[in-house]
Design an enzyme around this catalytic site. Structure first.
Site, PDB file in Angstrom:
ATOM      1  N   ASP A  82       0.987  -1.373   0.100  1.00  0.00           N
ATOM      2  CA  ASP A  82      -0.131   0.005  -0.123  1.00  0.00           C
ATOM      3  C   ASP A  82       0.920   1.182   0.068  1.00  0.00           C
ATOM      4  OD1 ASP A  82      -2.024   1.661   0.136  1.00  0.00           O
ATOM      5  OD2 ASP A  82      -3.020   0.717   1.891  1.00  0.00           O
ATOM      6  N   GLU A 104      -8.540   0.247   3.753  1.00  0.00           N
ATOM      7  CA  GLU A 104      -7.083  -0.067   3.763  1.00  0.00           C
ATOM      8  C   GLU A 104      -6.432  -0.479   5.277  1.00  0.00           C
ATOM      9  OE1 GLU A 104      -5.354   3.361   0.718  1.00  0.00           O
ATOM     10  OE2 GLU A 104      -5.769   3.746   2.667  1.00  0.00           O
TER      11      GLU A 104
HETATM   12  C1  5RP Z   1      -5.732   6.311  -0.079  1.00  0.00           C
HETATM   13  C2  5RP Z   1      -4.069   6.210   0.493  1.00  0.00           C
HETATM   14  C3  5RP Z   1      -3.028   6.248  -0.392  1.00  0.00           C
HETATM   15  O1  5RP Z   1      -2.358   4.963  -0.072  1.00  0.00           O
HETATM   16  C4  5RP Z   1      -2.297   7.283  -0.322  1.00  0.00           C
HETATM   17  O2  5RP Z   1      -3.130   8.380  -0.394  1.00  0.00           O
HETATM   18  C5  5RP Z   1      -1.017   7.272  -1.116  1.00  0.00           C
HETATM   19  O3  5RP Z   1      -1.440   7.664  -2.579  1.00  0.00           O
HETATM   20  P1  5RP Z   1      -0.381   7.929  -3.512  1.00  0.00           P
HETATM   21  O4  5RP Z   1       0.001   6.682  -3.850  1.00  0.00           O
HETATM   22  O5  5RP Z   1      -1.360   8.593  -4.670  1.00  0.00           O
HETATM   23  O6  5RP Z   1       0.361   9.132  -3.090  1.00  0.00           O
HETATM   24  O7  5RP Z   1      -4.150   6.320   1.779  1.00  0.00           O
HETATM   25  O8  5RP Z   1      -6.335   6.296   0.996  1.00  0.00           O
END
Ligand code: 5RP
Length: 223
Positions: A82, A104
């Site tokens: 993630d 998540e």
């Molecule tokens: C979504 C999240 C994403 O993991 C976080 O915003 C990171 O996003 P990105 O890879 O676009 O920077 O927590 O709820």
């Protein structure tokens, strides 16, 4: 540059995945690169099953031919990959910039290992303002918003999408709280979750087993 860093760290995370694994699929733009790369690996000799953390991720998985499975009571998620919005030195994180924090966190809580991938701009030393997303139920949201703001001593704004409130995949609203001092994240998380109307916070502590960071196209292990 940032896009290339996201791609690099996403590709580096592929080494965490072995054929036959069940993989938690996070959300966000870095994860989009990861899923594209994972999709390219899939063949008759390399199979994986994904557990998506958002409707967007579900759609991307279908685009990249990654088969999905449901998070049932006996499913073992081998590893979850993630992204993150704000990463502290001890590996605590703030997530939910994309609004997928609830799913998540559920997937992360039930995963054997959690690997977070990001670029150096998300490290706390580079983040000027801490924005903590909190998912709340729509009913009476103005009161919950006020209660959360008072609890934190911070400005809490309802997240909008155009003229309307942003709606999470769970049918809820999100308030973005502008913190000056986060204090002890575990305590803030517990305090907020005691408030009626609060569903979940974007505070992720004690969840990361590994954090990979890309900086100037070099990937290194941060945690
Ligand atoms: C979504 C999240 C994403 O993991 C976080 O915003 C990171 O996003 P990105 O890879 O676009 O920077 O927590 O709820």
């Amino acid at each position: 540059m940032a896009e290339m860093d996201k791609k690099k760290v996403a590709e580096a995370a592929l080494t965490q995945v072995e054929s036959g694994m069940v993989v938690g699929l996070g959300s966000g733009s870095t994860l989009a690169f990861f899923m594209e790369a994972l999709g390219e690996l899939i063949s008759d000799d390399f199979t994986v099953y994904g557990v998506p953390t958002s409707v967007k991720t579900e759609k991307l998985a279908s685009k990249y031919n990654i088969p999905l499975v449901e998070l049932t009571d006996d499913l073992v998620i081998d590893v979850t990959i993630d992204g993150a919005d704000h990463i502290y030195e001890d590996g605590s994180m703030i997530k939910g910039g994309g609004g997928s924090l609830v799913r998540e966190k559920i997937v992360a809580m039930h995963s054997q290992r959690n690997v977070y991938i990001s670029d150096a701009s998300k490290l706390s030393k580079h983040v000027a303002q801490v924005i903590l997303p909190v998912e709340i139920v729509p009913f009476g949201y103005k009161r919950t918003q006020l209660t959360v703001a008072n609890q934190l001593g911070a400005k809490a704004e309802l997240r909008m999408q155009g003229e309307d409130p942003f709606i999470s995949d769970n049918g809820n609203y999100i308030i973005d709280c502008y913190l000056n001092d986060t204090g002890l994240l575990n305590r803030v998380d517990r305090q907020l979750k005691l408030l009626t109307g609060v569903v979940e916070t974007g505070i992720f502590t004690d969840l990361a087993d590994e954090i990979l960071i890309a900086d100037n196209e070099e990937v290194y292990r941060y945690l």
